[in-house]
Structures are given as C-alpha cells and as structure tokens.
Motif scaffolding. Structure first.
Motif, short mmCIF file in Angstrom:
data_model
loop_
_atom_site.label_atom_id
_atom_site.label_comp_id
_atom_site.label_asym_id
_atom_site.label_seq_id
_atom_site.Cartn_x
_atom_site.Cartn_y
_atom_site.Cartn_z
N PHE A 58 -10.18 14.07 4.24
CA PHE A 58 -9.83 12.86 4.99
C PHE A 58 -9.83 11.63 4.08
CE2 PHE A 58 -11.76 14.93 9.02
CZ PHE A 58 -10.53 15.48 9.36
N LEU A 59 -10.90 11.49 3.28
CA LEU A 59 -11.02 10.33 2.40
C LEU A 59 -9.95 10.35 1.32
CD1 LEU A 59 -14.91 10.04 2.02
CD2 LEU A 59 -13.39 8.75 3.54
N ASP A 60 -9.66 11.53 0.76
CA ASP A 60 -8.60 11.63 -0.25
C ASP A 60 -7.26 11.25 0.34
OD1 ASP A 60 -10.42 12.46 -2.15
OD2 ASP A 60 -9.93 14.60 -1.98
N ASN A 61 -7.01 11.65 1.59
CA ASN A 61 -5.75 11.28 2.23
C ASN A 61 -5.62 9.77 2.39
OD1 ASN A 61 -4.83 13.92 2.49
ND2 ASN A 61 -5.70 14.19 4.54
N ARG A 62 -6.73 9.11 2.71
CA ARG A 62 -6.69 7.65 2.82
C ARG A 62 -6.42 7.01 1.45
NH1 ARG A 62 -11.77 6.22 6.91
NH2 ARG A 62 -11.28 7.81 8.49
N GLU A 63 -7.09 7.53 0.43
CA GLU A 63 -6.86 7.00 -0.92
C GLU A 63 -5.41 7.21 -1.35
OE1 GLU A 63 -8.77 5.28 -2.81
OE2 GLU A 63 -10.76 5.48 -1.92
N ASN A 64 -4.85 8.37 -1.02
CA ASN A 64 -3.47 8.66 -1.40
C ASN A 64 -2.48 7.80 -0.61
OD1 ASN A 64 -4.30 10.62 -3.22
ND2 ASN A 64 -4.16 12.28 -1.73
N ALA A 65 -2.86 7.42 0.62
CA ALA A 65 -1.99 6.57 1.43
C ALA A 65 -2.06 5.10 1.04
CB ALA A 65 -2.34 6.72 2.92
N LEU A 66 -3.05 4.75 0.23
CA LEU A 66 -3.28 3.34 -0.13
C LEU A 66 -2.19 2.85 -1.09
CD1 LEU A 66 -5.64 1.25 0.42
CD2 LEU A 66 -6.45 1.86 -1.85
N GLU A 67 -1.52 1.77 -0.70
CA GLU A 67 -0.54 1.12 -1.58
C GLU A 67 -1.14 -0.18 -2.12
OE1 GLU A 67 3.78 1.48 -0.24
OE2 GLU A 67 2.69 1.58 1.68
N GLU A 68 -0.78 -0.52 -3.35
CA GLU A 68 -1.32 -1.73 -3.97
C GLU A 68 -0.20 -2.66 -4.41
OE1 GLU A 68 -4.04 -0.54 -7.07
OE2 GLU A 68 -5.68 -0.33 -5.61
N PHE A 69 -0.44 -3.96 -4.23
CA PHE A 69 0.54 -4.99 -4.55
C PHE A 69 -0.16 -6.11 -5.31
CE2 PHE A 69 1.37 -2.89 -0.56
CZ PHE A 69 2.72 -2.57 -0.59
#
Length: 350
Positions: A58-69
């Motif tokens: 679950f946590l890895d999926n959140r990290e992978n979904a995180l976009e940075e700008f």
C-alpha cells in the motif's frame, strides 16, 4: 442473532461452520480423531498471509503515485497532475515557522479518482461525523498535497486552490463537500490511514462546500469541482452516503488463516463508482470482519473485495451479494493475481 435472516454463502472453509463442527466434536468421541490432526510440518511449510508485506505494498503504491513539481516560492504558480488535477499557489505562500521562504520548492501530489486506486492505496471513503458516527462517503476525488524545500517540511501560509479533473455535466453532484483525514498532526502524512472528517478550511465554523465551475474544452463543455485548502495533507471531495430505508450490520467470514493483521476487506457499493468502505473492525470472538456503523442498506447490491499478500504474491477475492438483515458473507478462498489485473477487475465492477 436472527439466524433465520442471515445470508450464508460459500460455506466451504468457513469459520462459522468450522466453529460449529468444533463444538460438535467436543461433545463426541470420534474414533478417527487422531487421523484428523494437522501435521505441524505441513502447516509450517504452507505459505502464510503477510500483513507487513501488504501494508508495504500500500505504501509503495502511494510513493509510486506521488508526482513532484518545482515552483518558485516567491511567485507561486499552478501544477497539473497526470490525471488532470490543478493546484494553484499564491505568491509567498510557502513558509517555515510562519515566515515565508524564497527559492524553489518541491510540491507533491497524489490523485485518486477510482475504486481501484482506493484499494491499492488503502484509501477508502469512510467518514466520521462530529458525533462520532461513521458512514460511507461518495467521492469525487482524493488528493494528497505537500511541499518541501530540501529536507524541510513547509507550511502553507496562504490558501491554495484545488481544481478537480474535468467532469461530464451528467456526472456532476452538487452535494460534494470537503473532507480531511484526522484532527491532528498524526493524520496529515502520506502514510495516513485515518478516517475522513468534515473540513472547515476558512475557520468559519461551517463545513466547506465544493464549488462547480463550467468550462469549455476541445471535446466540448465540461465542469470541475473547486475548493481551497489552508494546510497540506490529504483532502477529499465527498458527500455522505445517506439512506432512508432499513439498514443492518454485515459480517465477513474469511478463511481461517486470515485476520485483521494480514489482509484487507472492503465493501464496494454497486452503482457508485467511488463509494468504498473498508471493513476495518475484526470481532476476535466471532472471528469475523465487520464495520463501525451498522448502516448498510438492506437490499443494497454490493461486492466484497478482499486482498492479501502471500509469499510475495498478491491474492484476492471479489464476491457479489445483496444485503439482507444481519448479513453474513462467507469468502472461502483467495486466488493469486497481478496488481494491474486486480485494478482492471475492480474498476470493471458495476
């Protein structure tokens, strides 16, 4: 319990049936009892569900979904997520200890718009009312928004505006309001699993409504939901799943090796693309999953979704049913699946 009204399905490998048999055996002398004892060597080698691995997924999926700008703190600006969410920051709105900073900042964004995203990120739509009652929510989008400068976590000194991805006019819901997770600093991080609470971003003592804005694009007219945030963390566009008819509790009976520590069980509302409640209460006496609120509408068509991690492989069960009074649903087994295949199955539910 009114057993004559309970709904039992797939009784094979059921804890309910198992407990009945155990009671009967305890009162009887069975000549072949010794032959029925499990071999501990076989039990030791059987792959077991791994709750830590599931939580890490679950946590890895959140990290992978995180976009940075990257944004200049002095001028502010707008970021656009890959699914179409826009977030606009005013000039000099990033700070540390109440003071504006200068230079570039890194803005982070997660967008969740469908049930599959809710399941694989473990972000259900369970809300808690001011009186403590809990009820499912219908969502128009969940968002995690944060900002950093180097290793420093930043504060939001001025209100930022959030605009959802485009929505067809036929799908608009004028009752959407703003919700946040938790009521303290323990519920504002990317790993937060707190329930949703009504938000009051402008501190006027009232829950904030989402505004609807008409727009025109290359494919024709559409609309967006718009709202403001006064701090970083998780927010959600929601409305309460209000139901005026008869309601009941629901219990989920899972195979014997599963419990609250090593799997996740969700209730998906048919006909509602973004209504998903996690069955996050485990009755250790009955060995059944249930929920907090006992407000599941009788007659409602739903799907039960169960996920677990076994020997490094994702396993699942999806089971459709119609809710009856004092409902018990039995899940007899899980099957291995890839995460993309599971997402496709979940988003294909009615």
């Amino acid at each position: 319990m009114k057993t004559q009204k309970q709904n039992f399905t797939n009784l094979k490998n059921s804890k309910v049936v198992s407990n009945i048999f155990k009671s009967v055996l305890g009162l009887s002398l069975i000549a072949t009892f010794a032959s029925c004892i499990s071999d501990p060597d076989i039990e030791d080698t059987k792959p077991q569900p791994d709750g830590i691995a599931l939580n890490n997924r679950f946590l890895d999926n959140r990290e992978n979904a995180l976009e940075e700008f990257t944004i200049d703190a002095a001028t502010g600006g707008m970021i656009t997520g890959s699914q179409g969410t826009n977030v606009t920051f005013q000039p000099n709105s990033f700070g540390i200890n109440g003071s504006p900073i200068t230079g570039n900042v890194t803005v982070q964004l997660i967008e969740i718009y469908d049930k599959a995203g809710m399941v694989i990120n473990n972000r259900s739509t369970l809300g808690e009312k001011p009186n403590g009652d809990k009820e499912a929510l219908k969502s128009a989008g969940q968002f995690f928004i944060d900002a950093k400068q180097g290793a420093n976590e930043l504060e939001l000194l001025e209100m930022a505006s959030v605009e959802s991805r485009p929505v067809d006019f036929a799908d608009l819901d004028g009752g959407m309001k703003i919700f946040r997770t938790g009521l303290d600093n323990d519920c504002d991080g990317i790993d937060d699993d707190c329930d949703w609470f009504e938000a009051d971003e402008d501190n006027n003592g009232e829950q904030d409504d989402a505004q609807i804005r008409d727009a025109q694009g290359a494919d024709g007219a559409f609309a967006t939901y718009n709202y403001n945030i006064g701090s970083f963390g998780w927010t959600n566009l929601d409305r309460w799943y209000n139901f005026a008819g008869a309601t009941t509790e629901i219990f989920i009976d899972v195979p014997a090796e599963f419990n609250e520590d090593n799997c996740a069980v969700y209730l998906s509302y048919d006909g509602e693309p973004t209504a998903l409640a996690r069955m996050d209460v485990y009755n250790t006496t009955l060995e059944l999953f249930t929920e907090h609120y006992g407000l599941i509408p009788v007659g409602l068509e739903v799907h039960i979704i169960m996920v677990a991690e076994i020997d490094g492989v994702l396993h699942y069960a999806i089971q459709g049913t119609t809710i009856v009074d004092e409902h018990i649903e039995v899940i007899s087994s899980l099957s291995p699946i890839t995460q993309p295949a599971l997402e496709s199955l979940i988003n294909g539910l009615p």
